[in-house]
Structures are given as structure tokens and as C-alpha cells.
Design a protein around this motif. Structure first.
Motif, PDB file in Angstrom:
ATOM      1  N   VAL A 187       0.848  -1.196   0.000  1.00 55.28           N
ATOM      2  CA  VAL A 187       0.000   0.000   0.000  1.00 55.28           C
ATOM      3  C   VAL A 187       0.882   1.245   0.000  1.00 55.28           C
ATOM      4  N   THR A 188       0.360   2.324  -0.587  1.00 53.95           N
ATOM      5  CA  THR A 188       1.076   3.593  -0.620  1.00 53.95           C
ATOM      6  C   THR A 188       0.243   4.668   0.057  1.00 53.95           C
ATOM      7  N   GLY A 189       0.872   5.373   0.977  1.00 50.61           N
ATOM      8  CA  GLY A 189       0.192   6.460   1.684  1.00 50.61           C
ATOM      9  C   GLY A 189       0.712   7.808   1.235  1.00 50.61           C
ATOM     10  N   ASN A 190      -0.146   8.812   1.318  1.00 53.25           N
ATOM     11  CA  ASN A 190       0.211  10.166   0.888  1.00 53.25           C
ATOM     12  C   ASN A 190       0.116  11.136   2.063  1.00 53.25           C
ATOM     13  N   GLY A 191       1.049  12.061   2.076  1.00 52.73           N
ATOM     14  CA  GLY A 191       1.028  13.113   3.087  1.00 52.73           C
ATOM     15  C   GLY A 191       1.195  14.466   2.446  1.00 52.73           C
ATOM     16  N   LEU A 192       0.518  15.468   2.975  1.00 48.31           N
ATOM     17  CA  LEU A 192       0.571  16.809   2.404  1.00 48.31           C
ATOM     18  C   LEU A 192       0.574  17.835   3.527  1.00 48.31           C
ATOM     19  N   GLU A 193       1.516  18.754   3.456  1.00 51.59           N
ATOM     20  CA  GLU A 193       1.613  19.815   4.455  1.00 51.59           C
ATOM     21  C   GLU A 193       1.764  21.153   3.737  1.00 51.59           C
ATOM     22  N   ALA A 216      -2.702  -8.646   9.919  1.00 56.09           N
ATOM     23  CA  ALA A 216      -1.356  -8.196   9.557  1.00 56.09           C
ATOM     24  C   ALA A 216      -0.331  -8.817  10.502  1.00 56.09           C
ATOM     25  N   LYS A 217       0.804  -9.225   9.940  1.00 51.64           N
ATOM     26  CA  LYS A 217       1.876  -9.807  10.755  1.00 51.64           C
ATOM     27  C   LYS A 217       2.986  -8.790  11.006  1.00 51.64           C
ATOM     28  N   GLU A 218       3.649  -8.385   9.944  1.00 51.80           N
ATOM     29  CA  GLU A 218       4.725  -7.415  10.113  1.00 51.80           C
ATOM     30  C   GLU A 218       4.972  -6.657   8.819  1.00 51.80           C
ATOM     31  N   ILE A 219       5.617  -5.515   8.973  1.00 54.49           N
ATOM     32  CA  ILE A 219       6.026  -4.730   7.804  1.00 54.49           C
ATOM     33  C   ILE A 219       7.358  -5.282   7.332  1.00 54.49           C
ATOM     34  N   VAL A 220       7.384  -5.781   6.106  1.00 56.69           N
ATOM     35  CA  VAL A 220       8.599  -6.422   5.604  1.00 56.69           C
ATOM     36  C   VAL A 220       9.416  -5.498   4.698  1.00 56.69           C
ATOM     37  N   LYS A 221       8.806  -4.390   4.254  1.00 60.11           N
ATOM     38  CA  LYS A 221       9.536  -3.476   3.387  1.00 60.11           C
ATOM     39  C   LYS A 221       8.918  -2.085   3.469  1.00 60.11           C
ATOM     40  N   ILE A 222       9.781  -1.077   3.470  1.00 59.85           N
ATOM     41  CA  ILE A 222       9.335   0.323   3.504  1.00 59.85           C
ATOM     42  C   ILE A 222      10.072   1.094   2.411  1.00 59.85           C
ATOM     43  N   GLU A 223       9.316   1.820   1.598  1.00 63.05           N
ATOM     44  CA  GLU A 223       9.906   2.684   0.580  1.00 63.05           C
ATOM     45  C   GLU A 223       9.420   4.109   0.815  1.00 63.05           C
ATOM     46  N   VAL A 224      10.366   5.027   0.863  1.00 65.45           N
ATOM     47  CA  VAL A 224      10.043   6.428   1.121  1.00 65.45           C
ATOM     48  C   VAL A 224      10.386   7.256  -0.116  1.00 65.45           C
ATOM     49  N   ASP A 225       9.384   7.947  -0.635  1.00 65.24           N
ATOM     50  CA  ASP A 225       9.612   8.832  -1.782  1.00 65.24           C
ATOM     51  C   ASP A 225      10.071  10.180  -1.258  1.00 65.24           C
ATOM     52  N   GLU A 284       0.799  30.015  -0.424  1.00 61.26           N
ATOM     53  CA  GLU A 284       1.339  28.930   0.387  1.00 61.26           C
ATOM     54  C   GLU A 284       2.248  28.013  -0.428  1.00 61.26           C
ATOM     55  N   GLN A 285       3.119  27.332   0.289  1.00 60.60           N
ATOM     56  CA  GLN A 285       3.996  26.345  -0.322  1.00 60.60           C
ATOM     57  C   GLN A 285       3.534  24.957   0.118  1.00 60.60           C
ATOM     58  N   THR A 286       3.453  24.034  -0.827  1.00 59.16           N
ATOM     59  CA  THR A 286       2.948  22.696  -0.551  1.00 59.16           C
ATOM     60  C   THR A 286       4.080  21.675  -0.574  1.00 59.16           C
ATOM     61  N   VAL A 287       4.139  20.853   0.462  1.00 56.97           N
ATOM     62  CA  VAL A 287       5.124  19.779   0.549  1.00 56.97           C
ATOM     63  C   VAL A 287       4.373  18.445   0.549  1.00 56.97           C
ATOM     64  N   GLN A 288       4.694  17.567  -0.409  1.00 55.33           N
ATOM     65  CA  GLN A 288       4.037  16.269  -0.535  1.00 55.33           C
ATOM     66  C   GLN A 288       5.042  15.139  -0.348  1.00 55.33           C
ATOM     67  N   ALA A 289       4.568  14.036   0.227  1.00 55.47           N
ATOM     68  CA  ALA A 289       5.441  12.874   0.436  1.00 55.47           C
ATOM     69  C   ALA A 289       4.638  11.596   0.252  1.00 55.47           C
ATOM     70  N   GLU A 290       5.328  10.511  -0.101  1.00 47.90           N
ATOM     71  CA  GLU A 290       4.711   9.192  -0.266  1.00 47.90           C
ATOM     72  C   GLU A 290       5.522   8.152   0.500  1.00 47.90           C
ATOM     73  N   VAL A 291       4.811   7.250   1.139  1.00 43.79           N
ATOM     74  CA  VAL A 291       5.449   6.130   1.838  1.00 43.79           C
ATOM     75  C   VAL A 291       4.739   4.847   1.411  1.00 43.79           C
ATOM     76  N   THR A 292       5.496   3.861   0.955  1.00 46.80           N
ATOM     77  CA  THR A 292       4.934   2.586   0.520  1.00 46.80           C
ATOM     78  C   THR A 292       5.340   1.493   1.510  1.00 46.80           C
ATOM     79  N   LEU A 293       4.347   0.746   1.969  1.00 50.31           N
ATOM     80  CA  LEU A 293       4.583  -0.346   2.922  1.00 50.31           C
ATOM     81  C   LEU A 293       4.243  -1.680   2.288  1.00 50.31           C
ATOM     82  N   GLN A 294       5.052  -2.690   2.549  1.00 46.21           N
ATOM     83  CA  GLN A 294       4.744  -4.065   2.154  1.00 46.21           C
ATOM     84  C   GLN A 294       4.558  -4.843   3.457  1.00 46.21           C
TER      85      GLN A 294
END
Length: 238
Positions: free
Chosen positions: A36-42, A186-195, A225-235
Motif C-alpha cells: 500500500v502507498t500512503g500520501n502526506g501533504l503539508e 497483519a503480521k509485520e512490515i517487511v519493506k518500507i519505501e520512502v519517496d 502557500e507552499q505545498t510539501v508532498q510525500a509518499e510512503v509505501t509499505l509491504q
């Protein structure tokens, strides 16, 4: 009875069979993952402005043009230095001939004069930028190439961390919804990818958006305003 050679062959076959079963089991276990991929915006206010302005003069001789450009630029720089602007630097110096037409007798262009330019850039707070532009124009600046808005490095660093935090939470929440809907655990997070966090700045103000303001009224500048976006993908395994 089986001979020693036959027993040896059986042992090898049994070992290979067990190894194959183990590999298959591991592969099967690894396939049971959810990505899954999550999005963050500040959003943060733009508190700084990067300005580029300068002097452009047209005249008949190169010496005349160059002297006028130098005098006006010196006056503009003095005003900016008095106001303690940051990162003041020269960004361009040019002196170019100008031509009117082609002389039919010689088939050559006719030189009519010269255009000289000298541009500088500097950084100032958004609260000061309007008055700073007017002061520079009154001192002799004839062109404003543009204004780019940004936040301070400290504010951007904090915003990046917050955007990543939001993205991580968002990814975890998405995974929880999917697994719960399918009655899986869910058991555990086996991989994390940070954009890498992406920064989107407000629309810069172009040269044509500026005009010489009345001396009693500062040029209005709204930074946005200035927008900062980020993505984090979890396996996640389940």
C-alpha cells in the motif's frame, strides 16, 4: 535389499525433495503480502521572496549606455544594501548593439545604438518585498524580471517531516482497512519505501505583472502557500 549406492541415491532425492518443499513454502509465505502507498501533504506560508531586478538602458553609444547603466545600478545596489537584503548578487551584465534595417546599398544592417542591462538578485521577507521593489524602481531600476516565493529552510525541513509522518499513517490506515475487510491479520512490515518529499512553490510573479507604483502606495504582493508532498509505501505480510 537395496545396495549402498541405491540408499545414497534415495538420500539425495529425499534431500532435494525436502529442499524443494521448503523453498516452495518460503515462496508461498513471501507471496502473502499487501503493498500500500500512503500520501502526506503539508502546507506552509511562503515567508521569503527571491527577487531579480535590474537596469536596462538604450542609447546611441556604448560608452553612454554603459555609464548610465553603471550609475543607476550603483544607486539600486546602495538602496538594497541599506535595507540589509540577503544573498545580494549580480546575475547578469550585457551590452548589445541594436540595428534598425538593412542598408540596400551595402546590404548590411544599420547600427542605431546599444542596449545595456545589469541585473541583480536578492532575498527578502514577503512583508518587505513590495516596498523594496518600489524603492529599487525609484532609485533607477527599470525592470523587474520576477519574484519567486519560498519558505525558510527550517520551515521546509519541518514540513517534510510532517508530510512523511502523515504518509506513513495514511499507508498503515489503508492496509488496515483492506486486511480487516478480507478478515486477514497483519503480521509485520517487511519493506518500507520512502519517496523524497516534493515541494510545490506558489506561482512566481513574472516581469509583466509589475508596474511602477505610486510613491505613497507599496506594490501589493501576495505570496500564497507552499505545498510539501510525500509518499510512503509499505509491504505488509499477513
Amino acid at each position: 535389499m537395496l545396495g549402498i549406492k541405491s540408499l545414497g541415491k534415495l538420500s539425495i532425492v529425499a534431500s532435494l525433495f525436502c529442499s524443494t518443499l521448503t523453498s516452495s513454502a518460503i515462496a508461498s509465505e513471501l507471496l502473502k503480502t499487501l503493498t500500500v502507498t500512503g500520501n502526506g501533504l503539508e502546507k506552509i506560508p511562503s515567508t521569503m521572496a527571491q527577487v531579480e531586478l535590474g537596469v536596462e538602458i538604450q542609447g546611441k553609444t556604448a560608452t553612454e549606455v554603459q555609464q548610465e547603466v553603471a550609475q543607476r545600478t550603483a544607486a539600486v545596489v546602495e538602496i538594497l544594501q541599506d535595507k540589509d537584503v540577503e544573498q545580494l548578487q549580480t546575475t547578469g551584465v550585457q551590452l548589445n548593439p541594436t540595428y534598425d534595417r538593412v542598408d540596400p546599398r551595402s546590404n548590411q544592417r544599420v547600427l542605431v545604438g546599444y542596449i545595456g542591462t545589469n541585473t541583480v538578485s536578492f532575498q527578502v521577507t514577503t512583508e518587505q518585498v513590495g516596498k523594496m521593489l518600489d524603492g529599487a524602481v525609484n532609485a533607477g531600476a527599470t525592470r523587474v524580471n520576477g519574484v519567486n516565493f519560498t519558505a525558510t529552510p527550517e520551515a521546509l525541513f519541518t514540513a517534510k517531516k510532517e508530510a512523511l509522518r502523515q504518509a506513513s499513517i495514511n499507508a498503515q490506515e489503508r492496509a488496515d482497512v483492506v486486511l480487516e475487510s478480507l478478515d486477514l491479520t497483519a503480521k509485520e512490515i517487511v519493506k518500507i519505501e520512502v519517496d523524497a518529499a516534493r515541494i510545490r512553490s506558489p506561482q512566481p510573479l513574472a516581469r509583466e505583472q509589475f508596474a511602477v507604483a505610486d510613491s505613497a502606495i507599496a506594490t501589493p504582493v501576495i505570496p500564497g502557500e507552499q505545498t510539501v508532498q510525500a509518499e510512503v509505501t509499505l509491504q505488509i505480510s499477513y
